[in-house]
Design a protein around this motif. Structure first.
Motif, mmCIF file in Angstrom:
data_model
loop_
_atom_site.group_PDB
_atom_site.id
_atom_site.type_symbol
_atom_site.label_atom_id
_atom_site.label_comp_id
_atom_site.label_asym_id
_atom_site.label_seq_id
_atom_site.Cartn_x
_atom_site.Cartn_y
_atom_site.Cartn_z
ATOM 1 N N VAL A 98 -34.329 6.466 1.436
ATOM 2 C CA VAL A 98 -33.218 7.120 2.002
ATOM 3 C C VAL A 98 -31.955 6.285 2.103
ATOM 4 N N ILE A 99 -30.859 6.491 1.204
ATOM 5 C CA ILE A 99 -29.785 5.797 1.408
ATOM 6 C C ILE A 99 -28.715 6.799 1.789
ATOM 7 N N SER A 100 -28.110 6.373 2.938
ATOM 8 C CA SER A 100 -27.002 7.310 3.709
ATOM 9 C C SER A 100 -26.092 6.585 4.262
ATOM 10 N N ASN A 101 -24.889 6.792 4.335
ATOM 11 C CA ASN A 101 -23.941 6.419 5.133
ATOM 12 C C ASN A 101 -23.029 7.168 6.275
ATOM 13 N N GLY A 102 -23.720 8.385 6.435
ATOM 14 C CA GLY A 102 -23.015 9.434 7.268
ATOM 15 C C GLY A 102 -22.191 10.445 6.484
ATOM 16 N N ARG A 103 -21.778 10.159 5.193
ATOM 17 C CA ARG A 103 -20.966 10.902 4.597
ATOM 18 C C ARG A 103 -21.611 11.627 3.216
ATOM 19 N N LYS A 104 -22.363 10.842 2.756
ATOM 20 C CA LYS A 104 -23.283 11.055 1.607
ATOM 21 C C LYS A 104 -24.864 10.568 1.808
ATOM 22 N N GLU A 105 -25.670 11.145 1.091
ATOM 23 C CA GLU A 105 -27.149 10.828 0.975
ATOM 24 C C GLU A 105 -27.741 10.710 -0.396
ATOM 25 N N GLN A 106 -28.737 9.835 -0.443
ATOM 26 C CA GLN A 106 -29.388 9.915 -1.637
ATOM 27 C C GLN A 106 -30.849 9.497 -1.274
ATOM 28 N N ARG A 107 -31.650 10.549 -1.711
ATOM 29 C CA ARG A 107 -33.166 10.444 -1.240
ATOM 30 C C ARG A 107 -34.196 10.149 -2.485
ATOM 31 N N SER A 126 9.870 19.977 -5.480
ATOM 32 C CA SER A 126 9.661 19.778 -6.910
ATOM 33 C C SER A 126 8.733 18.363 -7.141
ATOM 34 N N SER A 127 9.027 17.522 -6.450
ATOM 35 C CA SER A 127 8.323 16.252 -6.421
ATOM 36 C C SER A 127 6.985 16.021 -5.910
ATOM 37 N N LEU A 128 6.360 17.358 -5.261
ATOM 38 C CA LEU A 128 5.323 17.326 -4.763
ATOM 39 C C LEU A 128 4.193 16.997 -5.547
ATOM 40 N N HIS A 129 3.290 15.734 -4.983
ATOM 41 C CA HIS A 129 2.189 15.451 -5.934
ATOM 42 C C HIS A 129 0.830 15.560 -4.966
ATOM 43 N N ILE A 130 -0.232 16.392 -5.425
ATOM 44 C CA ILE A 130 -1.284 16.434 -4.647
ATOM 45 C C ILE A 130 -2.185 15.217 -4.652
ATOM 46 N N PRO A 131 -2.515 14.312 -3.596
ATOM 47 C CA PRO A 131 -3.133 13.147 -3.938
ATOM 48 C C PRO A 131 -4.682 13.456 -4.350
ATOM 49 N N ALA A 132 -5.237 12.658 -5.256
ATOM 50 C CA ALA A 132 -6.717 12.964 -5.764
ATOM 51 C C ALA A 132 -7.486 12.493 -4.391
ATOM 52 N N PRO A 133 -8.586 13.162 -4.302
ATOM 53 C CA PRO A 133 -9.699 12.965 -3.367
ATOM 54 C C PRO A 133 -9.938 11.282 -3.310
ATOM 55 N N ALA A 134 -9.840 10.849 -2.071
ATOM 56 C CA ALA A 134 -10.405 9.339 -2.012
ATOM 57 C C ALA A 134 -11.700 9.130 -2.367
ATOM 58 N N THR A 135 -12.123 8.147 -3.042
ATOM 59 C CA THR A 135 -13.536 7.650 -3.278
ATOM 60 C C THR A 135 -14.049 7.076 -2.199
ATOM 61 N N ASP A 136 -15.504 7.319 -1.990
ATOM 62 C CA ASP A 136 -16.261 6.771 -0.913
ATOM 63 C C ASP A 136 -16.230 5.241 -1.000
ATOM 64 N N PRO A 137 -15.987 4.405 -0.086
ATOM 65 C CA PRO A 137 -16.000 2.863 -0.160
ATOM 66 C C PRO A 137 -17.132 2.556 -0.693
ATOM 67 N N ASP A 138 -18.291 3.461 -0.426
ATOM 68 C CA ASP A 138 -19.783 2.792 -0.691
ATOM 69 C C ASP A 138 -20.380 3.248 -2.050
#
Length: 511
Positions: free
Chosen positions: A68-77, A196-208
């Motif tokens: 099990v590899i988990s950091n509390g935000r995502k998990e791989q089993r 007119s200059s509103l930009h929706i930021p891309a979702p941040a990637t998980d640092p792990d």
């Protein structure tokens, strides 16, 4: 978190005999029993099912090692096999052995890696008795450590109890071992003037994400699946391969990981050789870890040719065997150069009667020999050390090119030692001949220093004698002109020698 497909199957189908197979051998006794409501708890599914996954990364029927590899935000089993893990990794071979399971309280280290700590106390607490039908299970969880400098490491835990000879899903989500990224500081509401200059930021990637990717690639290679490495950008591929190799080294699995990394990088062909020419010390270290003869040899030719330019990037960062090999090859090259220099200085001309040219029997030809030897001495002798110390303004400043990080992302290296005088360019000129050195203008300028000797006929004769010396010099320096690089060179080649050759017995990992 990986989810797995499930489909409801009527109970009456459970009594049907299925053809035997290797992957479902351990589940045949279970499939012949009537167990209404049987569920696969792996992956946290709540619906009843019989058909469960039995392929990488989850071998529900035959797997006996849960990871099990988990950091509390995502998990791989993963549910893998002890046999394959032990065959591919010295870490798992030791951790899954009966000797370690009964080693008692305390901790132990995996062989070949002093930094690998295994939870032997947890191993000792595993139940030693089991029923004849119960299969022994092992469980590993990734311990992220307490600080940013700690290296994440798999630690063996006590397997969780399950109801139908399967692994039960945890009743509560795993604890968050790392803080979640902070929420963005920008507000949701904006003024209409800036709408007119509103930009929706891309979702941040998980640092792990890199850690999850590296472990997934590690297990994929164990099961003979190709790793997910960048196939287009060679700079990204280098970083991913280097990270994967360090993981393989940590788990004593370089014999399995190295060939896959070697295969992936060699697919870049010409682009790989160009990258090695730009960063030879970095690729020398990578080639050594991957046990890649092609990459290691290519990088070694560049490193030896430019030595000691790469000394600071290699000293203390690679094995003593590699450093010893570099020093041996540098010494061999210096010996060859010294031998050839001696032959060049002994080059001479002969008169029409076969006598050696001297100032008494042919003054003009002797001048041609003197000019050639003077040019050779000036270009093969290091310049004298400066008397005055460099001013503070000439010293490299912070942020300058001399303090930039290397391609492998390591800390900036101090300047190279007071550089040695590299004569590779001079020998390449000698090997090229023609007008690359001592051309018409230089010969004319030299002969004018003796007005009584300067005329058109003497100048032509003087140039012919210089050309004779050049042709003989080309034959003398041929051993230094050999090129053992895969890199395709144009425009006169590199400013250093590339005649270093590695024999089969030279590779430091074949000892």
């Amino acid at each position: 978190m990986v989810s797995y497909p499930e489909s409801a199957v009527p109970d009456r189908t459970l009594a049907i005999r299925r053809p035997p197979s290797v992957t479902s051998h351990s589940s045949r006794s279970t499939s012949r029993r009537h167990r209404p409501g049987h569920r696969s708890h792996f992956g946290g599914s709540s619906s009843s099912s019989y058909q469960s996954q039995n392929e990488f990364p989850v071998f529900t029927h035959t797997g006996d090692v849960e990871i099990v590899i988990s950091n509390g935000r995502k998990e791989q089993r993963y549910l893998l096999h002890k046999l394959i893990l032990a065959q591919c990794s010295g870490f798992f071979e030791a951790g899954l052995s009966d000797e370690w399971a009964s080693s008692g309280e305390g901790s132990a280290s995996a062989p070949g890696n002093g930094n690998v700590n295994v939870n032997a106390a947890a191993l000792a607490r595993l139940p030693n008795s089991s029923t004849a039908t119960e299969k022994k299970r092992w469980r590993y969880e990734l311990d992220w450590g307490k600080g940013e400098d700690d290296v994440p490491m798999l630690v063996q835990k006590k397997p969780q109890p399950s109801l139908f000879a399967g692994d039960a899903s945890p009743s509560h989500p795993p604890p968050t071992t790392r803080p979640k990224p902070a929420a963005p500081a920008t507000g949701f509401f904006r003024s209409m003037a800036n709408f007119s200059s509103l930009h929706i930021p891309a979702p941040a990637t998980d640092p792990d994400d890199d850690t999850f990717r590296d472990y997934d690639n590690l297990f994929r290679i164990f099961y003979n699946y190709p790793p997910t490495l960048d196939p287009i950008n060679i700079a990204n591929a280098y970083v991913e391969c280097k990270s994967l190799l360090h993981l393989g080294d940590m788990y004593d699995a370089l014999d399995v990981i190295g060939p896959r990394v070697d295969h992936h990088l060699l697919r870049f062909q010409g682009r790989l050789w160009k990258q090695i020419a730009k960063y030879p010390p970095s690729y020398l270290k990578l080639g050594y870890m991957a046990r890649s003869k092609a990459i290691f040899s290519e990088a070694m030719v560049h490193v030896v040719g430019q030595w000691p330019a790469g000394l600071n990037q290699l000293r203390g960062q690679t094995s003593d065997a590699v450093m010893d090999l570099i020093e041996d090859k540098v010494d061999e090259l210096e010996e060859l150069k010294a031998k050839i220099e001696g032959k060049l200085f002994r080059l001479t001309l002969s008169t029409s009667r076969g006598e050696r040219v001297t100032p008494s029997n042919n003054w003009l030809d002797w001048l041609a020999m003197s000019l050639f030897r003077q040019w050779l001495a000036e270009n093969t002798t290091p310049p004298p050390a400066p008397i005055l110390k460099p001013s503070s303004s000439s010293r490299p400043r912070a942020g300058s090119s001399s303090t930039r990080p290397s391609v492998d992302g390591s800390a900036p290296h101090p300047p190279a030692p007071a550089a040695s005088f590299n004569t590779g360019r001079v020998f390449r000129l000698l090997g090229t001949g023609g007008s690359s050195y001592l051309n018409h203008d230089e010969c004319k300028r030299f002969l004018r220093l003796c007005p009584e000797q300067y005329n058109r006929d003497n100048l032509r004769r003087f140039e012919r004698r210089i050309d004779e010396l050049k042709e003989r010099a080309k034959d003398v320096v041929k051993p230094l002109m050999r090129n053992f690089l895969e890199l395709e060179m144009s425009g006169g080649g590199l400013p250093y020698l590339t005649c270093t050759r590695l024999e089969v017995v030279d590779f430091p990992w074949d000892e």
